[in-house]
Design an enzyme around this catalytic site. Structure first.
Site, mmCIF file in Angstrom:
data_model
loop_
_atom_site.group_PDB
_atom_site.id
_atom_site.type_symbol
_atom_site.label_atom_id
_atom_site.label_comp_id
_atom_site.label_asym_id
_atom_site.label_seq_id
_atom_site.Cartn_x
_atom_site.Cartn_y
_atom_site.Cartn_z
ATOM 1 N N GLN A 77 0.827 -1.211 0.000
ATOM 2 C CA GLN A 77 0.000 0.000 0.000
ATOM 3 C C GLN A 77 0.867 1.269 0.000
ATOM 4 O OE1 GLN A 77 -3.055 0.774 -0.507
ATOM 5 N NE2 GLN A 77 -3.952 -1.258 -0.580
ATOM 6 N N SER A 78 2.021 1.196 -0.630
ATOM 7 C CA SER A 78 2.945 2.336 -0.649
ATOM 8 C C SER A 78 2.335 3.573 -1.319
ATOM 9 C CB SER A 78 4.216 1.926 -1.409
ATOM 10 O OG SER A 78 4.976 3.064 -1.774
ATOM 11 N N ASN A 79 2.366 4.698 -0.610
ATOM 12 C CA ASN A 79 1.959 5.978 -1.209
ATOM 13 C C ASN A 79 2.958 6.401 -2.273
ATOM 14 O OD1 ASN A 79 -0.298 6.552 0.568
ATOM 15 N ND2 ASN A 79 1.236 6.946 2.169
ATOM 16 N N ALA A 81 4.918 4.512 -4.179
ATOM 17 C CA ALA A 81 4.786 3.725 -5.406
ATOM 18 C C ALA A 81 3.576 4.209 -6.209
ATOM 19 C CB ALA A 81 4.651 2.236 -5.059
#
Ligand SMILES: *Cc1c(COP(=O)(O)O)cnc(C)c1O
Length: 336
Positions: A77-79, A81
């Site tokens: 859930q990387s912001n 990325a």
């Protein structure tokens, strides 16, 4: 897309700025400081958050090198990325994301992963253990892209290198201008408070706070690792940034506080989750349970434990991300 230069670095204009600086009376009273919030959760829409400021420099560099495919990494859930994938789509670049997950790719994509997939990112899921070798994994992927005839550009975790950090030097320039226009006569901030996940934002803030006389200290609230780790990382990133821009003065003091990181990365305590709901109800400001919620909770604890902070002027940098909050509905369900 128009461009301009920061020091001698090309920079794309991706951020919808200046982002507002706002105060909320009830939230000030709750926390006990003269609190101002820099709304960098509003740097854009689907690409929003702090990472977009770093990407203005990083993607300008990718373009200058004639790259056609951007490789980066993070949690599922990387912001960072997601911001990279969306910004790449807006520029006509491909993106390939190396994302770690304990559960693999289960169920329908949501939150950041959904947005990355919509933007056409190619997603490679690895385990948390494998993620320790993220640097080598991304280099291998870049080599494979080259073999296919592509031109890769690798961005490290969080966009946190010297070049990315210059995006937050620029943000402090923006804040100093806003202080001059809208907060005249109020003096500089005693503290800039920010969540810290890979260190680049805190590094840029500390350099920018010194360069533009915005504040005397940066307090970085770690959401993973620990104080010693981030002191090293932030110092290294600041040194890199100063090599790229020799006009930068020595940074202001950076203090890393790891007391609000909670049980683990991405997991908040019940008390933190309740606090985030309270903040939303007092101010309409929505924090996320991975970064900003923990940081704001850490700030409130600092003031509660040390009365010397009461009434100080604090700039809280809201780094995002509503997409992350929306991906954590299960965590909040007992409190809303
Ligand atoms: C990445 C991120 C941070 C931390 O920034 P770093 O530069 O990685 O330390 C803080 N808040 C949000 C919402 C983020 O996505």
């Amino acid at each position: 897309m128009s461009g301009e230069r920061t020091a001698n670095r090309p920079r794309l204009r991706l951020v919808h700025g200046p982002t507002p600086i706002v105060g909320h009376a009830r939230l000030r009273e709750r926390i006990g400081v003269d609190l101002w919030i820099k709304r960098d959760d509003m740097t854009g829409s689907a690409a929003s958050g702090n990472k977009l400021r770093k990407l203005e420099l990083l993607l300008a560099d990718a373009r200058a090198q004639q790259a056609d495919t951007v490789v980066t990494c993070g949690a599922l859930q990387s912001n960072h990325a997601r911001a990279t994938a969306v910004a790449c789509a807006s520029l006509g670049l491909h993106s390939e994301l190396v994302l770690w997950s304990d559960e693999g790719l289960e169920g329908a994509p949501s939150g950041n992963l959904l947005l990355s997939r919509m933007a056409g990112a190619r997603v490679h899921v690895i385990t948390r253990d494998e993620y320790r070798d993220r640097h080598a994994i991304m280099q291998e992927l870049a080599a494979e892209i080259e073999r296919r005839g592509g031109r890769p550009y690798v961005i490290p975790e969080g966009g946190s290198n010297g070049l990315g950090a210059l995006g937050y030097v620029q943000a402090m320039r923006e804040v100093s201008e806003q202080m001059r226009l809208h907060l005249a006569g109020q003096g500089k901030f005693d503290l800039v408070a920010v969540a810290c996940g890979s260190g680049g934002t805190a590094a840029g803030l500390a350099l920018g706070a010194a360069a533009f006389d915005v504040a005397t200290e940066v307090r970085a609230f770690a959401v993973c690792n620990d104080t010693a780790y981030f002191e090293r990382e932030i110092a290294a990133i600041m040194a890199q940034a100063r090599e790229l821009d020799s006009s930068l003065p020595a940074p202001v003091r950076v203090t890393v506080d790891d007391s609000a990181k909670g049980p683990s990365y991405g997991v908040a305590t019940p008390q933190q989750l309740r606090f985030m709901v309270e903040v939303a109800r007092l101010s309409g400001v929505v924090l996320d349970p991975v970064y900003t919620g923990k940081a704001m909770c850490g700030l409130a604890d600092v003031v509660r434990k040390d009365g010397a902070w009461i009434g100080k002027r604090v700039l809280f940098v809201h780094t995002g991300s509503v997409a992350a909050a929306l991906a954590h509905g299960d965590d909040f369900k007992a409190y809303v």
